[in-house]
Design an enzyme around this catalytic site. Structure first.
Site, PDB file in Angstrom:
ATOM      1  N   GLY A  27      -4.116  -7.688  -1.349  1.00  0.00           N
ATOM      2  CA  GLY A  27      -2.713  -8.079  -1.195  1.00  0.00           C
ATOM      3  C   GLY A  27      -2.089  -7.452   0.036  1.00  0.00           C
ATOM      4  O   GLY A  27      -0.946  -6.985  -0.006  1.00  0.00           O
ATOM      5  N   ALA A  28      -2.823  -7.499   1.158  1.00  0.00           N
ATOM      6  CA  ALA A  28      -2.399  -6.725   2.332  1.00  0.00           C
ATOM      7  C   ALA A  28      -1.784  -7.563   3.443  1.00  0.00           C
ATOM      8  O   ALA A  28      -1.553  -7.066   4.540  1.00  0.00           O
ATOM      9  CB  ALA A  28      -3.587  -5.939   2.886  1.00  0.00           C
ATOM     10  N   TYR A  46       3.018  -6.621 -17.574  1.00  0.00           N
ATOM     11  CA  TYR A  46       2.884  -5.865 -16.316  1.00  0.00           C
ATOM     12  C   TYR A  46       2.702  -4.381 -16.615  1.00  0.00           C
ATOM     13  O   TYR A  46       1.800  -3.726 -16.097  1.00  0.00           O
ATOM     14  CB  TYR A  46       4.142  -6.107 -15.474  1.00  0.00           C
ATOM     15  CG  TYR A  46       4.284  -5.196 -14.267  1.00  0.00           C
ATOM     16  CD1 TYR A  46       3.616  -5.473 -13.076  1.00  0.00           C
ATOM     17  CD2 TYR A  46       5.102  -4.068 -14.307  1.00  0.00           C
ATOM     18  CE1 TYR A  46       3.759  -4.651 -11.966  1.00  0.00           C
ATOM     19  CE2 TYR A  46       5.248  -3.242 -13.215  1.00  0.00           C
ATOM     20  CZ  TYR A  46       4.573  -3.533 -12.034  1.00  0.00           C
ATOM     21  OH  TYR A  46       4.710  -2.708 -10.942  1.00  0.00           O
ATOM     22  N   LYS A  54      -0.489  -1.958 -15.783  1.00  0.00           N
ATOM     23  CA  LYS A  54      -0.412  -0.781 -14.906  1.00  0.00           C
ATOM     24  C   LYS A  54      -0.759   0.497 -15.669  1.00  0.00           C
ATOM     25  O   LYS A  54      -1.314   1.438 -15.098  1.00  0.00           O
ATOM     26  CB  LYS A  54       0.986  -0.676 -14.284  1.00  0.00           C
ATOM     27  CG  LYS A  54       1.316  -1.817 -13.310  1.00  0.00           C
ATOM     28  CD  LYS A  54       0.476  -1.771 -12.046  1.00  0.00           C
ATOM     29  CE  LYS A  54       0.988  -2.750 -10.998  1.00  0.00           C
ATOM     30  NZ  LYS A  54       0.212  -2.717  -9.745  1.00  0.00           N
TER      31      LYS A  54
HETATM   32  N1  LIG Z   1       7.733  -3.497  -4.445  1.00  0.00           N
HETATM   33  C1  LIG Z   1       8.046  -2.437  -5.167  1.00  0.00           C
HETATM   34  O1  LIG Z   1       9.169  -1.902  -5.046  1.00  0.00           O
HETATM   35  C2  LIG Z   1       7.072  -1.881  -6.148  1.00  0.00           C
HETATM   36  C3  LIG Z   1       7.528  -1.096  -7.217  1.00  0.00           C
HETATM   37  C4  LIG Z   1       6.620  -0.596  -8.134  1.00  0.00           C
HETATM   38  C5  LIG Z   1       5.250  -0.862  -7.983  1.00  0.00           C
HETATM   39  N2  LIG Z   1       4.834  -1.627  -6.930  1.00  0.00           N
HETATM   40  C6  LIG Z   1       3.392  -1.901  -6.817  1.00  0.00           C
HETATM   41  O2  LIG Z   1       2.998  -1.693  -5.461  1.00  0.00           O
HETATM   42  C7  LIG Z   1       2.035  -2.694  -5.067  1.00  0.00           C
HETATM   43  C8  LIG Z   1       2.554  -3.454  -3.836  1.00  0.00           C
HETATM   44  O3  LIG Z   1       3.833  -3.988  -4.142  1.00  0.00           O
HETATM   45  P1  LIG Z   1       4.372  -5.313  -3.444  1.00  0.00           P
HETATM   46  O4  LIG Z   1       5.759  -5.502  -3.949  1.00  0.00           O
HETATM   47  O5  LIG Z   1       4.141  -5.261  -1.974  1.00  0.00           O
HETATM   48  O6  LIG Z   1       3.385  -6.400  -4.109  1.00  0.00           O
HETATM   49  P2  LIG Z   1       3.638  -7.984  -4.295  1.00  0.00           P
HETATM   50  O7  LIG Z   1       4.389  -8.482  -3.130  1.00  0.00           O
HETATM   51  O8  LIG Z   1       4.240  -8.211  -5.658  1.00  0.00           O
HETATM   52  O9  LIG Z   1       2.165  -8.523  -4.351  1.00  0.00           O
HETATM   53  C9  LIG Z   1       1.243  -8.229  -3.318  1.00  0.00           C
HETATM   54  C10 LIG Z   1       0.292  -9.366  -3.138  1.00  0.00           C
HETATM   55  O10 LIG Z   1      -0.452  -9.620  -4.342  1.00  0.00           O
HETATM   56  C11 LIG Z   1      -1.127 -10.831  -4.084  1.00  0.00           C
HETATM   57  N3  LIG Z   1      -1.470 -11.577  -5.300  1.00  0.00           N
HETATM   58  C12 LIG Z   1      -0.659 -12.025  -6.281  1.00  0.00           C
HETATM   59  N4  LIG Z   1      -1.363 -12.783  -7.150  1.00  0.00           N
HETATM   60  C13 LIG Z   1      -2.645 -12.829  -6.691  1.00  0.00           C
HETATM   61  C14 LIG Z   1      -3.852 -13.463  -7.120  1.00  0.00           C
HETATM   62  N5  LIG Z   1      -3.900 -14.256  -8.201  1.00  0.00           N
HETATM   63  N6  LIG Z   1      -4.976 -13.266  -6.397  1.00  0.00           N
HETATM   64  C15 LIG Z   1      -4.951 -12.511  -5.285  1.00  0.00           C
HETATM   65  N7  LIG Z   1      -3.851 -11.889  -4.812  1.00  0.00           N
HETATM   66  C16 LIG Z   1      -2.711 -12.054  -5.507  1.00  0.00           C
HETATM   67  C17 LIG Z   1      -0.189 -11.698  -3.218  1.00  0.00           C
HETATM   68  O11 LIG Z   1      -0.947 -12.122  -2.085  1.00  0.00           O
HETATM   69  P3  LIG Z   1      -0.590 -13.481  -1.263  1.00  0.00           P
HETATM   70  O12 LIG Z   1       0.810 -13.255  -0.724  1.00  0.00           O
HETATM   71  O13 LIG Z   1      -1.619 -13.576  -0.222  1.00  0.00           O
HETATM   72  O14 LIG Z   1      -0.641 -14.622  -2.262  1.00  0.00           O
HETATM   73  C18 LIG Z   1       0.916 -10.720  -2.846  1.00  0.00           C
HETATM   74  O15 LIG Z   1       1.312 -10.799  -1.508  1.00  0.00           O
HETATM   75  C19 LIG Z   1       1.849  -3.603  -6.281  1.00  0.00           C
HETATM   76  O16 LIG Z   1       0.699  -3.194  -6.991  1.00  0.00           O
HETATM   77  C20 LIG Z   1       3.097  -3.361  -7.120  1.00  0.00           C
HETATM   78  O17 LIG Z   1       2.889  -3.569  -8.497  1.00  0.00           O
HETATM   79  C21 LIG Z   1       5.716  -2.149  -6.026  1.00  0.00           C
END
Ligand SMILES: NC(=O)c1ccc[n+]([C@@H]2O[C@H](COP(=O)([O-])OP(=O)(O)OC[C@H]3O[C@@H](n4cnc5c(N)ncnc54)[C@H](OP(=O)(O)O)[C@@H]3O)[C@@H](O)[C@H]2O)c1
Length: 247
Positions: free
Chosen positions: A12-13, A156, A160
């Protein structure tokens, strides 16, 4: 670990926090395999920015719903290109606000498959790929909510929580060659479909009275990767939100 010349796979990078971690590691001298599902253009753009920094980069697309196959494809592609992988970062995730009464079997399956089963098999393939004398790191992106009961985001949260348990167990099983740690972000970026007012509202109940930013996660990541004596830890990067009544 001295990061210069190492190889990382980040799921997811292409966008958001995953992309920020990819750029931070590239700046630290790491070659990067970018995994993405649908964000093709963004993945290619990130790869090209990494190459501009003088590092190697490759984008690989896989749907993590097909967890075992996807894990196989991602690790195989990375090793074919770079020869080995030193760092695995499990960041791809789904995040739906479903509870017991509103969730379907599909909701359960997608959260558990993408957020837990895929990291599980990626860790397995990564560990099996290690060569004699090689050391490595696994970093799992969890959530401070994973370790706390709550009424929202139930599948979710369970996924986690499982990823926290995986982190702690693998820290033992894969020692001494692989260190396994987790980062538990708080309010860093608004979830898809929300704007920054979501974070402003959350900030009111955060002890540090502000939301974080992707750089906060990158700082934690670099700390964990450079540490040779930390394993099995879950590092909260949440402004102290893990100590509040929470959501
Ligand atoms: N954002 C926050 O404030 C926050 C808070 C708490 C925890 N986290 C954790 O930190 C990490 C990064 O957060 P984030 O907000 O940047 O993540 P995100 O935007 O929710 O997801 C990251 C990527 O996951 C990929 N993804 C989703 N479904 C998929 C599938 N079926 N197969 C393959 N890839 C898939 C997507 O890739 P594509 O775009 O290429 O489809 C998406 O861009 C995550 O694990 C999240 O749970 C984030």
């Amino acid at each position: 670990m001295d990061l210069n010349g190492k190889v990382a796979v980040i799921t997811g990078a292409a966008v958001r926090i995953g992309r920020s971690m990819a750029m931070a590691l590239a700046e630290a001298g790491v070659d990067i395999c970018i995994h993405y599902r649908s964000s093709k253009e963004e993945a290619e753009q990130t790869c090209s920015e990494i190459r501009e920094l003088g590092r190697k980069s490759l984008a690989v697309s896989a749907d993590l719903s097909d967890s075992h196959q996807a894990a196989h494809l991602i690790m195989k592609t990375a090793i074919a290109e770079f020869g080995r992988v030193d760092i695995l970062i499990n960041s791809a995730s789904v995040f739906e606000n479903k509870n017991l009464l509103t969730s379907s079997e599909d909701d359960w399956d997608s959260h558990l498959d993408i957020n837990l089963k895929a990291p599980y098999f990626l860790c397995q393939k990564f560990a099996k790929s290690m060569q004699r004398g090689q050391t490595g790191h696994i970093i799992n992106l969890v959530d401070w909510r994973a370790q706390r009961p709550g009424t929202a985001h139930l599948p979710y949260r369970i996924s986690k929580a499982g990823l926290v348990t995986l982190t702690e167990c693998l820290a033992l099983e894969l020692a001494p060659n692989i260190q396994v740690n987790a980062i538990a972000p708080g309010a860093i970026l608004p979830p898809p479909g929300q704007d920054y007012s979501y974070l402003e509202k959350r900030a009111e109940q955060i002890p540090l009275k502000r939301a974080g930013c992707p750089q906060d996660i990158c700082d934690a990541l670099l700390f964990l990767l450079r540490s040779d004596f930390v394993t099995g830890e879950v590092l909260s990067v949440s402004g102290g939100e893990q100590f509040t009544p929470g959501v």
